[in-house]
Design an enzyme around this catalytic site. Structure first.
Site, PDB file in Angstrom:
ATOM      1  N   GLU A  35       8.858  15.407 -15.494  1.00  0.00           N
ATOM      2  CA  GLU A  35       8.278  15.460 -14.127  1.00  0.00           C
ATOM      3  C   GLU A  35       7.875  16.966 -13.641  1.00  0.00           C
ATOM      4  OE1 GLU A  35       6.219  15.248 -11.184  1.00  0.00           O
ATOM      5  OE2 GLU A  35       6.722  13.088 -12.087  1.00  0.00           O
ATOM      6  N   GLY A  41       7.131  10.641  -7.173  1.00  0.00           N
ATOM      7  CA  GLY A  41       5.757  10.498  -7.422  1.00  0.00           C
ATOM      8  C   GLY A  41       4.935  10.633  -6.245  1.00  0.00           C
ATOM      9  N   GLY A 185     -14.397   5.157   3.197  1.00  0.00           N
ATOM     10  CA  GLY A 185     -13.719   4.158   2.311  1.00  0.00           C
ATOM     11  C   GLY A 185     -12.695   3.214   3.376  1.00  0.00           C
ATOM     12  N   ALA A 188      -7.028   0.379   1.342  1.00  0.00           N
ATOM     13  CA  ALA A 188      -5.669   0.336   1.959  1.00  0.00           C
ATOM     14  C   ALA A 188      -5.642   1.793   2.743  1.00  0.00           C
ATOM     15  CB  ALA A 188      -4.608  -0.362   1.170  1.00  0.00           C
ATOM     16  N   GLU A 208     -17.855   2.158   5.250  1.00  0.00           N
ATOM     17  CA  GLU A 208     -17.747   1.370   3.997  1.00  0.00           C
ATOM     18  C   GLU A 208     -18.984   1.275   3.224  1.00  0.00           C
ATOM     19  OE1 GLU A 208     -16.784  -0.328   0.821  1.00  0.00           O
ATOM     20  OE2 GLU A 208     -14.784   0.458   2.173  1.00  0.00           O
ATOM     21  N   HIS A 448      14.066 -20.941  13.658  1.00  0.00           N
ATOM     22  CA  HIS A 448      13.064 -20.699  14.877  1.00  0.00           C
ATOM     23  C   HIS A 448      13.759 -19.950  16.019  1.00  0.00           C
ATOM     24  CE1 HIS A 448      10.660 -21.968  18.470  1.00  0.00           C
ATOM     25  NE2 HIS A 448      11.850 -22.333  18.832  1.00  0.00           N
TER      26      HIS A 448
END
Length: 469
Positions: A35, A41, A185, A188, A208, A448
């Site tokens: 790495e 990452g 864009g 997400a 978009e 609930h």
């Protein structure tokens, strides 16, 4: 140049790479990670994690300005934008350090450099590693996993320039909170940044090229997101084409053409979120049988490339570009290398989450995709306005939608928008993975009061049995 041999070398230390190494260590394989930047990452350092820290801050800012509905009053709520950004970076740093600790604990050596396939030596692959200090190290392994990830796609004229045009990296460490922001864009990444900056007070325009925002989501969910964003004060332009940017001293302008008009938009900053490209360069692929298709490495269902002993996982191996997909591929790939029995990943059982406000989550087929695939469907829907917990929380805006095979009762897909749906979607993921039908889901007891009860009601609705709406 020293040479070290392993059973497996993983090139890339993101959510695919480091997980592959940890699983290999558990299975008693000798393994190393190469790495060159940050362990964890892009996801951990410049994506999933720091964006969620920012979005959490923006949710708090929204609540501070909406306390009246709960009976509270706060005079002049304000924030320190530098501290908001600093906290996000601190969260990323903490988790990156945690990955390093896990690898060290598992006795996995990490070579801080950039790896490249450099031929074979008998049955061993050779990997040349250029260390960040400039030195060269050679590794050998019977198996190599490429987990090099992806980076932001750069379109001509929208290159990040360090001032006016931001990629996700610049947007995570901004030099200022822009008064006016253009986001290009609405996937997400773009949607999450648009939501963060709008909730922090920026005037946001979301553009978009497709005919609707969040184009991979179910069309009904996209429409609800559009309405919610507009209600929050966001300006949205779809079917849009952009002209060249015109940069001035302190602002940038662009002409945007839609089906109905052309308008000039002037902003302080632009975020380009127009997709990603795989990191396939400088890996030594040119002398192998590995096929690169539109910047991504082509693999089979077991992550094998065309080159014996070489595998590819995560973003570099193509869609869906999700960290949890990369991690799952990592485990499957390593277990196959170790000789264990594994099952290929079914993309329709991988959940997708977008952490804007309101949140969006989905798994499986959209209604349109199910019909196009030849299914006769039964669709169920339940709005949050019929859910007691959602109303008590002050979050009545939302919907759960289910798509069933009308013939077999199989849950084909589930699509949700509203508070906490990114946590709730896993229930439907388990149903997809377990191949449950409406019969089992109807018999499932939901606690609930919870928002998750709306999931049950959406199942009942598909069969004419919704009770609370």
């Amino acid at each position: 140049m020293s040479t070290t041999e392993f059973d497996l070398v993983v090139i890339g230390g993101g959510p695919g790479g480091y997980v592959a190494a940890l699983r290999a260590a558990q299975l008693k394989l000798s393994v190393a990670v190469v790495e060159g930047n940050h362990l964890g990452g892009i996801c951990l350092n410049w994506g999933c994690i720091p964006t969620k820290a920012l979005l959490r801050a923006s949710e708090i800012n929204h609540l501070l300005h909406d306390l009246g509905q709960f009976g509270f009053a706060v005079d002049n709520p304000r924030f320190d934008f530098e501290k908001v950004i600093a906290r996000s970076r601190g969260v990323a740093k903490q988790l990156s350090g945690g990955v390093g600790h896990l690898l060290k604990k598992s006795k996995v050596p990490v070579f801080n450099g950039f790896g490249k396939l450099s031929g074979t030596d008998g049955k061993k692959r050779k990997i040349t590693v250029t260390m960040v200090d400039g030195s060269i190290t050679e590794l050998k392994a019977a198996h190599v996993i490429l987990a090099t990830g992806a980076r932001a796609r750069v379109l001509p004229g929208l290159e990040p320039d360090g001032k006016f045009v931001w990629s996700y990296r610049e947007a995570l460490v901004p030099d200022l909170l822009p008064r006016r922001l253009l986001v290009i864009g609405s996937g997400a990444i773009g949607t999450e940044f648009a939501s963060f900056y709008r909730n922090m007070g920026s005037e946001v325009t979301l553009v978009e090229v497709a005919d609707r925002i969040l184009p991979v989501e179910d069309e009904e969910i996209s429409k609800l997101a559009y309405a919610s964003f507009e209600k929050q004060g966001m300006k949205i332009l779809t079917n849009a084409k952009l002209g060249p940017l015109a940069k001035a001293k302190d602002e940038v302008s662009v002409e945007v053409t839609t089906r109905t008009e052309t308008q000039k938009i002037t902003v302080d900053r632009v975020i380009s979120a127009v997709g990603i490209v795989g990191n396939v360069e400088k890996l030594g692929l040119e002398n192998t049988k590995i096929v690169v298709d539109r910047t991504h490495i082509r693999t089979d269902e077991y992550c094998k490339t065309g080159e014996p002993g070489v595998y590819a996982i995560g973003d570099v191996a193509g869609a869906p570009w999700l960290a949890h997909k990369a991690s799952h591929e990592a485990v499957m790939c390593v277990e196959a290398i170790a000789g264990l029995s594994v099952h290929p990943i079914d993309p329709t059982k991988i959940p997708g989450c977008t952490y804007c406000r309101p949140q969006i989550a989905s798994v499986g087929y959209t209604e349109a995709k199910a019909k196009a695939s030849g299914y006769e469907v039964r669709v169920g829907k339940f709005p949050f306005v019929g859910n007691g917990k959602a109303i008590a929380m002050g979050e009545p805006e939302g919907l759960v939608k289910t798509v069933f095979d009308a013939r077999t009762g199989e849950l084909l897909g589930a699509h949700m928008i509203g508070a906490e749906v990114t946590e709730m979607i896993q229930g439907f993921v388990i149903a997809r993975t377990g191949e449950l039908t409406e019969a089992e889901l109807k018999e499932t007891i939901f606690p609930h009061p919870t928002i998750s009860e709306s999931m049950h009601e959406a199942v009942l609705s598909a069969y004419g049995g919704a009770l609370h709406f």
